[in-house]
Design an enzyme around this catalytic site. Sequence first.
Site, PDB file in Angstrom:
ATOM      1  N   LYS A  13     -15.023  29.048  15.865  1.00 51.35           N
ATOM      2  CA  LYS A  13     -13.296  29.338  16.037  1.00 51.35           C
ATOM      3  C   LYS A  13     -13.601  28.316  17.635  1.00 51.35           C
ATOM      4  O   LYS A  13     -12.528  27.294  17.783  1.00 51.35           O
ATOM      5  CB  LYS A  13     -13.758  29.873  16.903  1.00 51.35           C
ATOM      6  CG  LYS A  13     -12.728  31.343  15.895  1.00 51.35           C
ATOM      7  CD  LYS A  13     -12.070  32.699  16.276  1.00 51.35           C
ATOM      8  CE  LYS A  13     -13.253  33.030  17.262  1.00 51.35           C
ATOM      9  NZ  LYS A  13     -12.818  33.293  18.349  1.00 51.35           N
ATOM     10  N   ARG A  89      -6.501  40.387  19.288  1.00 53.60           N
ATOM     11  CA  ARG A  89      -7.042  41.361  19.387  1.00 53.60           C
ATOM     12  C   ARG A  89      -7.214  42.337  18.963  1.00 53.60           C
ATOM     13  O   ARG A  89      -8.360  42.962  18.130  1.00 53.60           O
ATOM     14  CB  ARG A  89      -8.380  40.841  20.093  1.00 53.60           C
ATOM     15  CG  ARG A  89      -9.598  40.351  19.475  1.00 53.60           C
ATOM     16  CD  ARG A  89     -10.435  39.428  20.550  1.00 53.60           C
ATOM     17  NE  ARG A  89     -11.858  39.633  20.425  1.00 53.60           N
ATOM     18  CZ  ARG A  89     -12.114  38.111  20.906  1.00 53.60           C
ATOM     19  NH1 ARG A  89     -11.729  37.211  21.289  1.00 53.60           N
ATOM     20  NH2 ARG A  89     -14.358  38.548  21.049  1.00 53.60           N
ATOM     21  N   ARG A 128     -27.297  30.269  18.733  1.00 53.66           N
ATOM     22  CA  ARG A 128     -26.533  29.824  20.107  1.00 53.66           C
ATOM     23  C   ARG A 128     -27.088  29.213  21.172  1.00 53.66           C
ATOM     24  O   ARG A 128     -27.580  30.217  22.410  1.00 53.66           O
ATOM     25  CB  ARG A 128     -25.695  29.547  19.845  1.00 53.66           C
ATOM     26  CG  ARG A 128     -24.719  29.152  20.932  1.00 53.66           C
ATOM     27  CD  ARG A 128     -23.035  29.475  20.447  1.00 53.66           C
ATOM     28  NE  ARG A 128     -22.745  31.205  20.692  1.00 53.66           N
ATOM     29  CZ  ARG A 128     -21.420  31.657  20.340  1.00 53.66           C
ATOM     30  NH1 ARG A 128     -20.007  30.815  19.533  1.00 53.66           N
ATOM     31  NH2 ARG A 128     -20.582  32.683  20.453  1.00 53.66           N
ATOM     32  N   ARG A 160     -25.681  32.885  26.126  1.00 56.01           N
ATOM     33  CA  ARG A 160     -24.888  33.481  26.934  1.00 56.01           C
ATOM     34  C   ARG A 160     -24.640  34.710  26.414  1.00 56.01           C
ATOM     35  O   ARG A 160     -25.739  35.930  25.997  1.00 56.01           O
ATOM     36  CB  ARG A 160     -23.327  33.524  25.534  1.00 56.01           C
ATOM     37  CG  ARG A 160     -22.242  32.253  25.993  1.00 56.01           C
ATOM     38  CD  ARG A 160     -21.078  31.648  25.503  1.00 56.01           C
ATOM     39  NE  ARG A 160     -20.727  33.060  24.682  1.00 56.01           N
ATOM     40  CZ  ARG A 160     -19.996  33.965  23.957  1.00 56.01           C
ATOM     41  NH1 ARG A 160     -19.589  31.945  23.318  1.00 56.01           N
ATOM     42  NH2 ARG A 160     -19.145  34.548  23.774  1.00 56.01           N
ATOM     43  N   ARG A 171     -20.420  43.561  18.667  1.00 58.01           N
ATOM     44  CA  ARG A 171     -19.093  42.238  18.470  1.00 58.01           C
ATOM     45  C   ARG A 171     -18.665  41.974  17.579  1.00 58.01           C
ATOM     46  O   ARG A 171     -17.310  42.356  17.144  1.00 58.01           O
ATOM     47  CB  ARG A 171     -19.327  41.192  19.439  1.00 58.01           C
ATOM     48  CG  ARG A 171     -19.503  41.115  20.849  1.00 58.01           C
ATOM     49  CD  ARG A 171     -20.091  39.826  21.683  1.00 58.01           C
ATOM     50  NE  ARG A 171     -19.384  38.631  21.219  1.00 58.01           N
ATOM     51  CZ  ARG A 171     -19.915  36.999  21.239  1.00 58.01           C
ATOM     52  NH1 ARG A 171     -21.580  36.880  21.217  1.00 58.01           N
ATOM     53  NH2 ARG A 171     -19.203  36.332  20.313  1.00 58.01           N
TER      54      ARG A 171
HETATM   55  P1  AMP Z   1     -15.011  35.194  22.529  1.00 62.25           P
HETATM   56  O1  AMP Z   1     -16.294  33.956  23.702  1.00 62.25           O
HETATM   57  O2  AMP Z   1     -13.349  35.634  21.396  1.00 62.25           O
HETATM   58  O3  AMP Z   1     -15.167  36.656  21.404  1.00 62.25           O
HETATM   59  O4  AMP Z   1     -14.879  36.273  24.037  1.00 62.25           O
HETATM   60  C1  AMP Z   1     -15.881  36.644  24.924  1.00 62.25           C
HETATM   61  C2  AMP Z   1     -15.672  38.303  24.745  1.00 62.25           C
HETATM   62  O5  AMP Z   1     -14.320  38.811  25.893  1.00 62.25           O
HETATM   63  C3  AMP Z   1     -14.957  39.448  24.491  1.00 62.25           C
HETATM   64  O6  AMP Z   1     -16.164  39.861  23.372  1.00 62.25           O
HETATM   65  C4  AMP Z   1     -14.314  40.239  24.957  1.00 62.25           C
HETATM   66  O7  AMP Z   1     -14.946  41.295  26.020  1.00 62.25           O
HETATM   67  C5  AMP Z   1     -13.576  39.646  25.481  1.00 62.25           C
HETATM   68  N1  AMP Z   1     -12.124  39.566  25.300  1.00 62.25           N
HETATM   69  C6  AMP Z   1     -11.445  37.931  25.180  1.00 62.25           C
HETATM   70  N2  AMP Z   1     -10.657  37.758  24.284  1.00 62.25           N
HETATM   71  C7  AMP Z   1     -10.403  39.063  24.313  1.00 62.25           C
HETATM   72  C8  AMP Z   1      -9.605  40.065  23.787  1.00 62.25           C
HETATM   73  N3  AMP Z   1      -8.186  38.951  23.198  1.00 62.25           N
HETATM   74  N4  AMP Z   1      -9.161  41.084  24.097  1.00 62.25           N
HETATM   75  C9  AMP Z   1      -9.717  41.709  24.737  1.00 62.25           C
HETATM   76  N5  AMP Z   1     -10.637  41.100  25.429  1.00 62.25           N
HETATM   77  C10 AMP Z   1     -11.319  39.674  24.983  1.00 62.25           C
END
Ligand code: AMP
Length: 216
Positions: A13, A89, A128, A160, A171
């Site tokens: 993404k 989400r 990564r 990360r 996740r």
């Molecule tokens: P990502 O980089 O999009 O995978 O987001 C990293 C982390 O941020 C996720 O595992 C969640 O803990 C939090 N996060 C990001 N977007 C959301 C969302 N829309 N709703 C809830 N938690 C989020």
Amino acid sequence: MNLVLFGPPGAGKGTQSQLICEHFRLTHLSTGDCIRAAIRAGTPLGKSVKEIVERGELIPDETVSELVEEVISQNRSTSDSYLFDGYPRTLSQIGRLEEICEKYNLTNPVIVALEVPESVLMLRITGRRICLDCKNTFNIYMHHPEQNGCDVHQCRLLQRADDKPETVRERLRVYHSQTEPVLHHYEMLGRLARINGSGATEEVFERIQTILAETY
Ligand code: AMP
């Protein structure tokens, strides 16, 4: 145009978002990036969600929705076209996104989901690494800057906190249980375009462009 880009962790993404935003002149709104920035800066929000993010769980719906609204409100005079990366989400975030779009006069987003087999996702995420200087992302299984360093800065690459295997599994579980119902919602409305996210970056981007050209 506004666009929501879905995909499990590791689906590409971030990379595709950059290409789409450059090509279609969209503002990239990644909730994950906003949350990580808040954690790094040690803001009250960052402190309150740090542990949740490190466990691979979702932060509360209203917290993330307020964050999204804040970004849109701040950019009001400069942008009305967004790529939403990582939002909505959960089912309840769908309704909040609709409210936000209505309030700020944003057109209904196009919904695109990248699909990649789970075995590929695990390799992509657990391999990564990020260079803290240039923010470039590398994968240690595919890219061999021998000392595991960034080509440009020769510094050690960082993983990360939420890219560790046990967190990645959580996740992915969260994606299946909470985010797939969101995809089904858009699919039932006939608004979802599923795209094969395997293969080279350029190939995937071409597939996305083809779908967006058909839609617009
Ligand atoms: P990502 O980089 O999009 O995978 O987001 C990293 C982390 O941020 C996720 O595992 C969640 O803990 C939090 N996060 C990001 N977007 C959301 C969302 N829309 N709703 C809830 N938690 C989020």
